[in-house]
Design an enzyme around this catalytic site. Structure first.
Site, PDB file in Angstrom:
ATOM      1  N   SER A  23      71.203  37.287   1.276  1.00 46.04           N
ATOM      2  CA  SER A  23      70.307  37.853   2.288  1.00 46.04           C
ATOM      3  C   SER A  23      68.838  38.214   1.527  1.00 46.04           C
ATOM      4  O   SER A  23      69.022  38.631   0.502  1.00 46.04           O
ATOM      5  CB  SER A  23      71.110  38.923   3.074  1.00 46.04           C
ATOM      6  OG  SER A  23      70.367  39.065   4.325  1.00 46.04           O
ATOM      7  N   TYR A 186      59.014  44.722  11.826  1.00 46.59           N
ATOM      8  CA  TYR A 186      57.753  44.283  11.278  1.00 46.59           C
ATOM      9  C   TYR A 186      56.894  43.357  12.308  1.00 46.59           C
ATOM     10  O   TYR A 186      57.277  43.361  13.262  1.00 46.59           O
ATOM     11  CB  TYR A 186      58.094  43.578  10.021  1.00 46.59           C
ATOM     12  CG  TYR A 186      58.701  44.287   8.939  1.00 46.59           C
ATOM     13  CD1 TYR A 186      58.341  45.628   8.582  1.00 46.59           C
ATOM     14  CD2 TYR A 186      60.252  44.047   8.562  1.00 46.59           C
ATOM     15  CE1 TYR A 186      58.989  46.459   7.330  1.00 46.59           C
ATOM     16  CE2 TYR A 186      60.869  45.123   7.717  1.00 46.59           C
ATOM     17  CZ  TYR A 186      60.266  46.263   7.266  1.00 46.59           C
ATOM     18  OH  TYR A 186      60.650  46.915   6.283  1.00 46.59           O
ATOM     19  N   ARG A 234      64.360  35.098  11.037  1.00 39.66           N
ATOM     20  CA  ARG A 234      65.112  36.094  11.218  1.00 39.66           C
ATOM     21  C   ARG A 234      64.795  37.012  12.410  1.00 39.66           C
ATOM     22  O   ARG A 234      63.583  37.127  12.412  1.00 39.66           O
ATOM     23  CB  ARG A 234      65.108  36.999   9.998  1.00 39.66           C
ATOM     24  CG  ARG A 234      65.896  38.239   9.990  1.00 39.66           C
ATOM     25  CD  ARG A 234      66.101  38.925   8.822  1.00 39.66           C
ATOM     26  NE  ARG A 234      67.623  38.411   8.090  1.00 39.66           N
ATOM     27  CZ  ARG A 234      68.367  38.870   7.212  1.00 39.66           C
ATOM     28  NH1 ARG A 234      67.941  40.217   6.869  1.00 39.66           N
ATOM     29  NH2 ARG A 234      69.414  38.510   6.817  1.00 39.66           N
TER      30      ARG A 234
HETATM   31  C1  FNR Z   1      67.386  44.290   2.843  1.00 39.17           C
HETATM   32  N1  FNR Z   1      67.252  44.106   4.110  1.00 39.17           N
HETATM   33  C2  FNR Z   1      65.989  43.080   4.224  1.00 39.17           C
HETATM   34  N2  FNR Z   1      66.070  42.241   5.102  1.00 39.17           N
HETATM   35  C3  FNR Z   1      64.865  41.520   5.382  1.00 39.17           C
HETATM   36  O1  FNR Z   1      65.026  40.481   6.316  1.00 39.17           O
HETATM   37  N3  FNR Z   1      64.201  41.253   4.382  1.00 39.17           N
HETATM   38  C4  FNR Z   1      64.039  42.069   3.270  1.00 39.17           C
HETATM   39  O2  FNR Z   1      63.244  41.975   2.526  1.00 39.17           O
HETATM   40  C5  FNR Z   1      65.098  43.012   3.221  1.00 39.17           C
HETATM   41  N4  FNR Z   1      65.001  43.831   1.984  1.00 39.17           N
HETATM   42  C6  FNR Z   1      66.430  44.486   1.993  1.00 39.17           C
HETATM   43  C7  FNR Z   1      66.394  45.347   0.691  1.00 39.17           C
HETATM   44  C8  FNR Z   1      67.619  45.815   0.206  1.00 39.17           C
HETATM   45  C9  FNR Z   1      67.792  46.534  -1.115  1.00 39.17           C
HETATM   46  C10 FNR Z   1      68.670  45.918   1.305  1.00 39.17           C
HETATM   47  C11 FNR Z   1      69.959  46.596   0.841  1.00 39.17           C
HETATM   48  C12 FNR Z   1      68.832  45.223   2.508  1.00 39.17           C
HETATM   49  C13 FNR Z   1      68.290  43.788   4.862  1.00 39.17           C
HETATM   50  C14 FNR Z   1      69.350  42.840   4.259  1.00 39.17           C
HETATM   51  O3  FNR Z   1      68.758  41.349   4.330  1.00 39.17           O
HETATM   52  C15 FNR Z   1      70.574  42.707   5.004  1.00 39.17           C
HETATM   53  O4  FNR Z   1      70.149  42.397   6.466  1.00 39.17           O
HETATM   54  C16 FNR Z   1      71.380  44.227   5.603  1.00 39.17           C
HETATM   55  O5  FNR Z   1      71.499  44.595   4.067  1.00 39.17           O
HETATM   56  C17 FNR Z   1      72.716  43.942   5.954  1.00 39.17           C
HETATM   57  O6  FNR Z   1      73.607  43.023   5.445  1.00 39.17           O
HETATM   58  P1  FNR Z   1      74.682  43.519   4.160  1.00 39.17           P
HETATM   59  O7  FNR Z   1      73.864  44.227   3.445  1.00 39.17           O
HETATM   60  O8  FNR Z   1      75.338  44.618   5.029  1.00 39.17           O
HETATM   61  O9  FNR Z   1      75.321  42.273   3.818  1.00 39.17           O
END
Ligand code: FNR
Length: 365
Positions: A23, A186, A234
């Site tokens: 992700s 965003y 997304r």
């Molecule tokens: C994110 N998330 C995120 N989503 C996105 O669309 N673009 C991004 O740049 C980010 N940045 C980001 C940084 C960090 C450190 C985290 C933990 C999360 C959200 C991420 O892609 C994801 O959708 C969520 O964390 C939920 O999934 P997990 O972590 O439960 O597998």
């Protein structure tokens, strides 16, 4: 034949070797490099490709400087930015993964400090900048928001162009999937949601008005992105604001079909982020997976669905593909804990045949 976590997925004409995607996760690590990738970005993406993920996606990568969340965000607003990513895409591809980039603009949620420095709004002159949104209503921080202005139709055309230019550069840098970030409150989500889009021109108002700009961006990206390579989008399936008129799953289903017609091959289904009053039902295992399934059941097009949120185990990821709830298991934080998630999944699910362990690491797997 029932697909499982290790069944290749072909989108556009691109074969993704398995159903695991890293992700997009901001690393806030450009330091004073002004949006240019650093060694940190290389190691973050390269090590997860070594770990076997089918798709390795960059963090939200800003299409213009004012679209960064923090000053340390990655950007792709010049050829120099693209060049700084080329070594990473080549390495990711050499490992057998598909390199992907999330193209983003943070809109009115831009100009904040990074999480470990408080994630506070930054003012112009103090490391921040003036931000833009569908209206001049700022994001409701507890502290003062940076000055926020409503985008004119010229601004809208310029940002649409910035997305297209960014996609062109991303292709030059070797990326094979472009994801348009229209989630998490965003810029593009701010246009979709009636919570933030109260414009009275053709880019606001009813559903048609609110989806216009995001669809134009998807079309503009699709136009420059080679037809054999996939475009992902997304979205936040819901604003999680049941107490007011907001963006809902029903609207997401309609939007997903429209996005598919505009050129999207996969909808990456996330949630929330548009307003701090949101009511997250639960952040437990698989907490957002149900929305992916609702989209899968609701869409009329054959657009693929990616599910994200709380996927932490190989069994969970495998079962959501097997049960047809999603085509791609998108794994965020578990990949921070375990860069080798896919290699470990192959071991745990007795599918060592399905993923090639790099020879350098074979004695450990
Ligand atoms: C994110 N998330 C995120 N989503 C996105 O669309 N673009 C991004 O740049 C980010 N940045 C980001 C940084 C960090 C450190 C985290 C933990 C999360 C959200 C991420 O892609 C994801 O959708 C969520 O964390 C939920 O999934 P997990 O972590 O439960 O597998």
């Amino acid at each position: 034949m029932t697909a499982d976590l290790f069944t290749p997925l072909t989108l556009a004409e691109t074969e993704i070797p398995n159903r695991v995607m890293v992700s997009p996760m901001c690393q806030y690590s450009c330091e004073d490099r002004d949006g240019l990738a650093t060694d940190w970005h290389f190691q973050h993406l390269a090590s997860r490709a070594v770990g076997g993920a089918g798709v390795v996606m960059t963090e939200a990568t800003a299409v213009e400087p004012r679209g960064r969340i923090s000053p340390e965000d990655l950007g792709i607003w010049s050829d120099e930015h693209a060049d700084a990513l080329a070594e990473t895409t080549a390495f990711v591809r050499d490992q057998g993964s598909v390199p992907a980039i999330q193209l983003a603009h943070a809109g009115r949620k831009a100009s904040t400090s990074r999480p470990w420095e408080g994630h506070d709004p930054l003012q112009p002159g103090d490391g921040g900048w003036e931000v833009v949104g569908p209206t001049d209503e700022p994001y409701p921080y507890e502290a003062d928001a940076p000055p926020t202005s409503a985008m004119t139709t010229e601004d809208i055309a310029d940002v649409r162009e910035s997305f297209a230019d960014a996609a062109r550069r991303a292709r030059d840098a070797g990326f094979e999937i472009a994801e348009v970030h229209a989630a998490h409150g965003y810029l593009l989500h701010e246009f979709l949601s009636p919570v933030t889009n109260t414009r009275e021109d053709e880019y606001g108002g009813d559903f048609e008005g609110r989806v216009r700009f995001p669809l134009e961006v998807i079309e503009a990206v699709r136009e420059v992105w080679p037809s054999d390579l996939p475009v992902f989008v997304r979205i936040s399936a819901t604003d999680w604001l049941p107490d007011r008129e907001s963006w809902t799953v029903e609207q997401s289903i309609r939007f997903a079909d429209r996005a598919a017609a505009a050129g999207a091959d996969l909808i990456d289904v996330s949630c929330g982020g548009v307003h701090p009053d949101q009511e997250v039902p639960s952040a437990g295992p698989g907490y957002q997976i149900r929305y992916g399934r609702q989209l899968r059941e609701g869409v009329e097009s054959d657009v693929a669905i990616g599910a994200v949120g709380g996927i932490t185990t190989p069994e969970q990821a495998d079962s959501l593909v097997r049960n047809g709830r999603a085509d791609l298991a998108i794994v965020g934080r578990e990949h921070l804990r375990d860069p080798y998630f896919t290699l470990h999944a192959a071991q745990q699910l007795d599918r060592e045949d399905a993923v090639e362990v790099p020879p350098q690491y074979r004695r450990a797997f």
